[in-house]
Design a protein around this motif. Structure first.
Motif, short mmCIF file in Angstrom:
data_model
loop_
_atom_site.label_atom_id
_atom_site.label_comp_id
_atom_site.label_asym_id
_atom_site.label_seq_id
_atom_site.Cartn_x
_atom_site.Cartn_y
_atom_site.Cartn_z
N UNK A 1 48.56 40.22 44.34
CA UNK A 1 47.28 40.92 44.46
C UNK A 1 47.39 42.36 43.95
N UNK A 2 48.48 43.04 44.31
CA UNK A 2 48.68 44.43 43.86
C UNK A 2 48.82 44.46 42.34
N UNK A 3 49.59 43.53 41.79
CA UNK A 3 49.78 43.51 40.34
C UNK A 3 48.46 43.25 39.62
N UNK A 4 47.61 42.36 40.17
CA UNK A 4 46.32 42.07 39.54
C UNK A 4 45.43 43.31 39.53
N UNK A 5 45.43 44.07 40.65
CA UNK A 5 44.62 45.30 40.70
C UNK A 5 45.10 46.30 39.66
N UNK B 1 43.91 45.23 36.17
CA UNK B 1 42.49 45.52 35.98
C UNK B 1 42.26 47.00 35.76
N UNK B 2 42.96 47.82 36.53
CA UNK B 2 42.79 49.27 36.37
C UNK B 2 43.30 49.74 35.01
N UNK B 3 44.39 49.12 34.52
CA UNK B 3 44.90 49.49 33.20
C UNK B 3 43.87 49.18 32.13
N UNK B 4 43.23 48.03 32.25
CA UNK B 4 42.17 47.69 31.29
C UNK B 4 41.02 48.69 31.37
N UNK B 5 40.68 49.12 32.59
CA UNK B 5 39.60 50.11 32.74
C UNK B 5 39.95 51.41 32.05
N UNK B 6 41.20 51.84 32.23
CA UNK B 6 41.62 53.11 31.63
C UNK B 6 41.65 53.03 30.12
#
Length: 795
Positions: free
Chosen positions: A381-385, A388-393
């Motif tokens: 779950x932590x890795x998935x978050x 996703x955040x890397x894609x947002x950045x």
């Protein structure tokens, strides 16, 4: 004379390009090309001389897609590399060309001040080649985007001049904020080099680089706004993959100063690679910080328990305990160790709860400290978050822009994933609490058994147990801290420079390309002019134009008359003009063979086409051949013969038609043998009615008895109806078309009207053709093969 078929061509045929005529125009107007081509090439030369050239520079980077894929998922150092979203080449290109990277690059360069040399027509930017350098106070407002002139006076002094009628704005570089605006500035002062100049709108020093050189070229410098500067460089920056599937990126930029382009690209690559390494080390740094915090707590506990153990042994003179007590205390120690592990794990879960409960900022990077855990679901779950955040950045827009739709969708996914993670953490904390309660119950049971042991042994075992537990935990954390520090120290950037920035050539103006375009334009302009000239010309040029309009026979061509006399045939019997009338006379005789005393009408579609001139000279040509010829001036509206023979006040046709004069009274001697003139007479108010009367037939019948040929000068057929009435009495109607005068549409309509009136005995006579040597106008000749000389014609 047998009727001739004549019909008009479709109107769109009037606008077709005549290739033959177009080629003749090219040869005739060759001088147009001699004008336009040099002008076009000169324009390109001046443009290249006075327009700033735009240069291009490139740098090549290698994006190595490496990260943490080779590390075990359960290892405490997992995540020290970049996530797959961050390692995507496309995302890295977006980061490389992002506003933040460009702005960081500008902040690390000396681009805040631009230096220029002023020329007569253009100003040239200089970079690191000026005789001075500006050192400014970044904490004080500086006047931006306004030229500040520096005029060297000698080796020690220079003059500063500023003229800003509308004022300007100021900017404080340290703090990155706009200070305000200032009113009109008219400043001129002589200052020493290296002397601080203090004004409300600027604090700076002019430091000379070479005091022994005084340039005659006027120079000035400008303070630039960092954000505006970053926007300019970002708009000119391009990054692309040379080959699909490759991880090599070619970055290019264009600008007027190539030295600045090279410096910018090298610094951009340096900032990008540095940020990449910083982001990789961020997770490791957070993990090291977390372990360090735990070590501080454990170190204090270890010191206290060590001191307590030493003091207890000294006070009670005891070094060990019995086997049973040792067994019980070992059990207690195991329980305490588990409780400590549970407490550390619970502390880490609480840390994660607090970390992922905080509000996400737009630029916030999710990089929590990673700790070894047995729960693989929680790790995933932590890795998935984080992914996703890397894609947002990687897709975040430039400075000050709102998140786009895709970014908002990613933020929503991150929030949902965070809520799921928080629920998982809550359930895991509850499990830990339950395990702690069970272990505390076991601990209480062991303690009750220990109560049966001697008090001193029991207390010693308790102190030893706490000391050993603290020592093991401390040793474990030290080992993990060392591993994290080693991993951080061994981190290297994912990217490297394959080729440093280099000059890639001049982008614009393209000298060779512009010269080709100028040459092409120099050719196109005359060609277009000649084509439009032909398309837009509505005048008759040559026989081809007539043949496009009608199939009526062309009986001859009359050369342009350069003599002053109207009766050219009589006064210049050997001229070229006279010869053209002889040729027309021959054709008319052939057309009217077998007809006694034929009546020849001369008309046209509009005034000014030479009807009277042609009628007079045609009559003179017949008279010259020995035939008794009568020339009638039936143009009673605007009589041309009256002007030629000065017969304005003499009796004529109009007087005969109204019975004011007899037949013999209207006949007038022309001064040429065999040629009699019948003038128009007084201008009547009703010429059409007079022409349609029986007197006209009576007049023509008498003339046919006395003359061999009768020629009638009529009004224009496109203007009045008189010629149509006279055409009914003629055996042949010569219809005049004058070169460069007759309008195509008028000619076409007049011929159509003649057809509707049933007038078929018509022949076309092309008049006023300009000749060159033996060629008339557009290549029409008589076929003799000679020029005007050679004894055939008058010179």
């Amino acid at each position: 004379m047998s009727p001739e078929t004549h019909n008009s061509q479709p109107s769109n045929s009037l606008f077709n390009i005549d290739i033959k005529r177009f080629i003749q125009d090219l040869l005739h107007f060759w001088w147009l090309f001699a004008i336009t081509i040099p002008i076009s090439l000169l324009s390109v030369f001046l443009a290249h001389r006075y327009i700033h050239p735009i240069h291009s520079a490139t740098i090549t980077l290698l994006m190595e897609e490496r990260g943490d894929s080779n590390m075990p998922q359960s290892d405490i150092m997992q995540g020290f590399g970049l996530t797959p979203g961050q390692r995507s080449v496309d995302n890295q290109i977006a980061i490389l060309t992002s506003w933040d990277i460009v702005q960081q690059t500008i902040e690390q360069l000396d681009f805040h001040v631009s230096y220029f040399a002023e020329g007569r027509l253009k100003n040239t930017e200089m970079y690191r080649s000026t005789n001075y350098v500006v050192q400014f106070d970044s904490t004080h407002p500086q006047l931006i985007n306004v030229p500040i002139y520096v005029i060297p006076l000698n080796n020690r002094q220079c003059k500063i001049r500023i003229e800003a009628e509308e004022g300007g704005s100021t900017y404080v570089y340290k703090g990155d904020n706009k200070s305000g605006s200032v009113g009109p500035i008219n400043f001129e002062e002589t200052v020493n080099y290296n002397e601080k100049i203090k004004t409300p709108w600027g604090h700076f020093i002019i430091a000379p680089k070479n005091t022994g050189t005084n340039s005659n070229i006027e120079q000035y410098f400008v303070f630039n706004h960092p954000r505006s500067l970053a926007g300019q460089y970002k708009s000119r920056l391009r990054a692309q993959l040379p080959n699909e599937g490759s991880s090599i990126i070619r970055v290019s930029i264009t600008g007027k100063n190539n030295n600045k382009n090279l410096v910018f690209l090298n610094k951009l690559a340096e900032v990008f690679i540095s940020n990449n390494l910083k982001q990789k080390n961020l997770i490791a740094t957070n993990t090291i910080d977390f372990i360090s915090q735990q070590l501080v707590v454990i170190a204090d506990t270890l010191q206290l328990t060590g001191s307590e153990l030493s003091q207890f042994r000294t006070d009670n003179r005891i070094q060990s305990v019995s086997a049973k007590a040792e067994y019980l205390f070992n059990g207690m120690q195991e329980i305490e160790q588990k409780l400590t592990e549970l407490e550390i794990k619970r502390s880490y879960y609480l840390y994660l709860q607090e970390y992922f409960s905080s509000d996400l900022r737009e630029e916030h990077v999710l990089a929590p400290a990673m700790y070894e855990m047995e729960n693989t679901i929680l790790s995933e779950q932590i890795k998935a978050i984080m992914e996703l955040n890397s894609q947002r950045l990687s897709i975040t827009g430039s400075y000050g822009e709102e998140l786009n739709y895709v970014n908002k969708d990613l933020v929503n996914k991150i929030e949902i994933a965070c809520q799921t993670l928080l629920e998982t953490l809550t359930s895991q904390i509850k499990v830990i609490d339950d395990n702690k309660l069970r272990l505390l119950a076991d601990k209480e049971k062991n303690e009750q058994e220990l109560y049966g042991l001697p008090e001193t042994e029991r207390r010693l075992l308790g102190i030893e147990r706490k000391f050993e537990l603290s020592n093991e935990v401390y040793t474990f954390l030290l080992r993990k801290q060392s591993e994290a520090q080693i991993q951080k120290a061994s981190n290297t950037p994912d990217h490297q420079i394959l080729e440093s920035a280099r000059y890639a050539g001049q982008v614009s103006p393209n000298k060779a390309g512009n010269q080709k375009k100028a040459l092409l334009l120099g050719l196109i302009i005359p060609l277009a002019f000649l084509a439009l000239r032909q398309l837009l010309n509505n005048k008759i040029i040559d026989i081809d134009d007539i043949e496009r309009i009608t199939q009526l026979p062309i009986v001859g061509n009359i050369i342009h008359n350069t003599n002053e006399e109207s009766n050219v045939v009589n006064h210049h019997p050997k001229s070229v003009v006279t010869e053209t009338f002889r040729r027309v006379r021959t054709r008319i005789e052939f057309m009217n063979r077998g007809i006694k005393s034929p009546i020849i009408g001369v008309s046209s579609s509009m005034p000014g086409e030479g009807k009277t001139f042609c009628a007079l000279n045609m009559a003179a040509a017949f008279a010259l051949s020995g035939k008794k010829t009568a020339l009638l001036g039936f143009d009673m509206r605007k009589p041309g013969l009256n002007k030629i023979f000065d017969s304005k006040d003499k009796l004529g046709i109009s007087n005969f038609l109204i019975d004011q004069a007899s037949y013999s009274n209207i006949l007038m001697n022309s001064g040429q043998d065999n040629l009699t003139i019948v003038p128009s007479g007084n201008i009547p108010p009703n010429p059409s009615e007079l022409i349609s009367s029986d007197k006209t037939s009576e007049l023509l019948s008498k003339l046919k008895e006395d003359f061999d040929i009768i020629i009638i000068d009529t009004p224009p057929m496109g203007i009045v109806s008189d010629p149509y009435l006279l055409a009914r009495h003629t055996d042949t109607l010569l219809f005049l078309v004058r070169q460069q005068h007759t309008i195509k549409n008028v000619l076409s309509q007049t011929i159509k009207n003649m057809k509707d009136e049933g007038i078929t005995n018509v022949g076309i006579l092309l008049n006023d053709i300009y000749a060159k040597r033996n060629k008339y106008g557009y290549g029409y000749g008589y076929g003799y093969g000679y020029g005007y000389g050679h004894g055939y014609y008058e010179e």
